[in-house]
Design a protein around this motif. Structure first.
Motif, PDB file in Angstrom:
ATOM      1  N   UNK A 147       0.844  -1.199   0.000  1.00 35.88           N
ATOM      2  CA  UNK A 147       0.000   0.000   0.000  1.00 35.88           C
ATOM      3  C   UNK A 147       0.873   1.241   0.000  1.00 35.88           C
ATOM      4  N   UNK A 148       0.263   2.347  -0.356  1.00 36.82           N
ATOM      5  CA  UNK A 148       0.932   3.646  -0.331  1.00 36.82           C
ATOM      6  C   UNK A 148      -0.105   4.699   0.013  1.00 36.82           C
ATOM      7  N   UNK A 149       0.343   5.746   0.676  1.00 36.85           N
ATOM      8  CA  UNK A 149      -0.546   6.815   1.117  1.00 36.85           C
ATOM      9  C   UNK A 149      -0.592   7.893   0.035  1.00 36.85           C
ATOM     10  N   UNK A 150      -1.800   8.283  -0.351  1.00 38.92           N
ATOM     11  CA  UNK A 150      -1.958   9.216  -1.471  1.00 38.92           C
ATOM     12  C   UNK A 150      -2.993  10.272  -1.146  1.00 38.92           C
ATOM     13  N   UNK A 151      -3.013  11.306  -1.951  1.00 40.16           N
ATOM     14  CA  UNK A 151      -4.072  12.305  -1.930  1.00 40.16           C
ATOM     15  C   UNK A 151      -4.164  12.933  -3.302  1.00 40.16           C
ATOM     16  N   UNK A 152      -5.327  13.499  -3.565  1.00 40.83           N
ATOM     17  CA  UNK A 152      -5.552  14.240  -4.797  1.00 40.83           C
ATOM     18  C   UNK A 152      -5.532  15.724  -4.476  1.00 40.83           C
ATOM     19  N   UNK A 153      -4.739  16.481  -5.212  1.00 39.30           N
ATOM     20  CA  UNK A 153      -4.774  17.942  -5.136  1.00 39.30           C
ATOM     21  C   UNK A 153      -5.709  18.386  -6.246  1.00 39.30           C
ATOM     22  N   UNK A 154      -6.771  19.078  -5.900  1.00 34.73           N
ATOM     23  CA  UNK A 154      -7.794  19.474  -6.860  1.00 34.73           C
ATOM     24  C   UNK A 154      -7.734  20.965  -7.152  1.00 34.73           C
ATOM     25  N   UNK A 155      -8.159  21.328  -8.342  1.00 30.66           N
ATOM     26  CA  UNK A 155      -8.190  22.729  -8.756  1.00 30.66           C
ATOM     27  C   UNK A 155      -9.424  22.964  -9.620  1.00 30.66           C
ATOM     28  N   UNK A 156      -9.886  24.209  -9.621  1.00 36.96           N
ATOM     29  CA  UNK A 156     -11.059  24.576 -10.414  1.00 36.96           C
ATOM     30  C   UNK A 156     -10.840  25.953 -11.036  1.00 36.96           C
ATOM     31  N   UNK A 157     -11.327  26.107 -12.254  1.00 39.23           N
ATOM     32  CA  UNK A 157     -11.292  27.407 -12.925  1.00 39.23           C
ATOM     33  C   UNK A 157     -12.667  27.645 -13.539  1.00 39.23           C
ATOM     34  N   UNK A 158     -13.222  28.809 -13.237  1.00 38.92           N
ATOM     35  CA  UNK A 158     -14.521  29.225 -13.760  1.00 38.92           C
ATOM     36  C   UNK A 158     -14.310  30.441 -14.646  1.00 38.92           C
ATOM     37  N   UNK A 159     -14.796  30.344 -15.883  1.00 34.42           N
ATOM     38  CA  UNK A 159     -14.716  31.464 -16.816  1.00 34.42           C
ATOM     39  C   UNK A 159     -16.144  31.918 -17.096  1.00 34.42           C
ATOM     40  N   UNK A 160     -16.476  33.095 -16.599  1.00 42.31           N
ATOM     41  CA  UNK A 160     -17.788  33.684 -16.861  1.00 42.31           C
ATOM     42  C   UNK A 160     -17.745  34.563 -18.103  1.00 42.31           C
ATOM     43  N   UNK A 161     -16.611  35.163 -18.310  1.00 38.40           N
ATOM     44  CA  UNK A 161     -16.358  36.062 -19.428  1.00 38.40           C
ATOM     45  C   UNK A 161     -14.838  36.132 -19.553  1.00 38.40           C
ATOM     46  N   UNK A 162     -14.337  36.551 -20.702  1.00 41.93           N
ATOM     47  CA  UNK A 162     -12.871  36.596 -20.836  1.00 41.93           C
ATOM     48  C   UNK A 162     -12.196  37.514 -19.816  1.00 41.93           C
ATOM     49  N   UNK A 163     -12.968  38.437 -19.238  1.00 39.89           N
ATOM     50  CA  UNK A 163     -12.401  39.312 -18.209  1.00 39.89           C
ATOM     51  C   UNK A 163     -12.794  38.880 -16.795  1.00 39.89           C
ATOM     52  N   UNK A 164     -13.600  37.834 -16.688  1.00 38.44           N
ATOM     53  CA  UNK A 164     -14.020  37.323 -15.382  1.00 38.44           C
ATOM     54  C   UNK A 164     -13.628  35.863 -15.271  1.00 38.44           C
ATOM     55  N   UNK A 165     -12.439  35.638 -14.738  1.00 35.68           N
ATOM     56  CA  UNK A 165     -11.895  34.289 -14.586  1.00 35.68           C
ATOM     57  C   UNK A 165     -11.559  34.087 -13.118  1.00 35.68           C
ATOM     58  N   UNK A 166     -12.099  33.023 -12.556  1.00 33.89           N
ATOM     59  CA  UNK A 166     -11.863  32.698 -11.154  1.00 33.89           C
ATOM     60  C   UNK A 166     -11.190  31.333 -11.095  1.00 33.89           C
TER      61      UNK A 166
END
Length: 193
Positions: A114-133
């Motif tokens: 066995x080995x100990x693991x984790x997932x590093x998660x990320x999210x990007x939301x684009x509402x408009x080309x000038x509104x990116x989160x």
């Protein structure tokens, strides 16, 4: 509000739909939005960069709000240069589900079972080309879990999540499949984004 989930993984779309429906957000898949099939080369060096690449690519085609997520797998027992990170399915993203299961099962066997693991998660939301989160923080990373060498016999329950059959809860020693409320508990550690 309608948001398009920029992923081709239907299991991830279904998971997200279940978890945001109470917020009044309707998640549309790429298929629902009639998005053309795009080949998006994920050239980022971490999950956040890849989430942004995907979200912007789909936004540029659809001109509708789009979010994309990405995950990286990190194993405590491996040195930095050997981490799967964003290359969970290999450096060329060329392993299918069965090959991915065999690879990590063999790696766990080499490390004593066995080995100990984790997932590093990320999210990007684009509402408009000038509104990116965009966001990638420890609070959306998975809890640590074990990847083991012996696959559970329910190997193909959650298609699109090949490592689910090798994932074991650290505290109980149980496969997530065998724990009540499997999908919700498991996807809380998985790259359910």
């Amino acid at each position: 509000m309608k948001l398009i989930y920029g992923t081709t993984n239907q299991a991830k779309v279904d998971f997200m739909k279940r978890h945001v429906e109470h917020l009044g957000i309707e998640i549309l898949s790429l298929h629902d939005s009639n998005a053309p099939k795009l080949y998006i080369k994920e050239t980022g060096s971490n999950p956040l960069e890849n989430a942004k690449i995907k979200a912007l690519a789909y936004y540029n085609v659809l001109k509708m709000p789009v979010f994309s997520c990405d995950s990286g797998l990190y194993i405590d027992e491996l040195e930095d240069e050997h981490q799967p990170g964003i290359n969970v399915r290999g450096p060329e993203d060329d392993m299918d589900d069965d090959e991915t299961i065999r690879h990590y099962s063999a790696l766990a066997a080499k490390l004593g079972g066995s080995m100990t693991a984790l997932y590093q998660n990320a999210i990007c939301l684009v509402l408009h080309e000038t509104q990116i989160y965009e966001y990638m923080g420890e609070d959306i990373a998975s809890e640590r879990f074990l990847l083991v060498s012996k696959p559970h016999e329910k190997r193909v329950v959650a298609k699109g999540f090949p490592l689910d059959c090798l994932s074991v809860h650290i505290g109980s020693g149980q496969y997530y499949y065998d724990m009540g409320g499997y999908i919700d508990k498991y996807l809380n550690v998985h790259d359910g984004l």
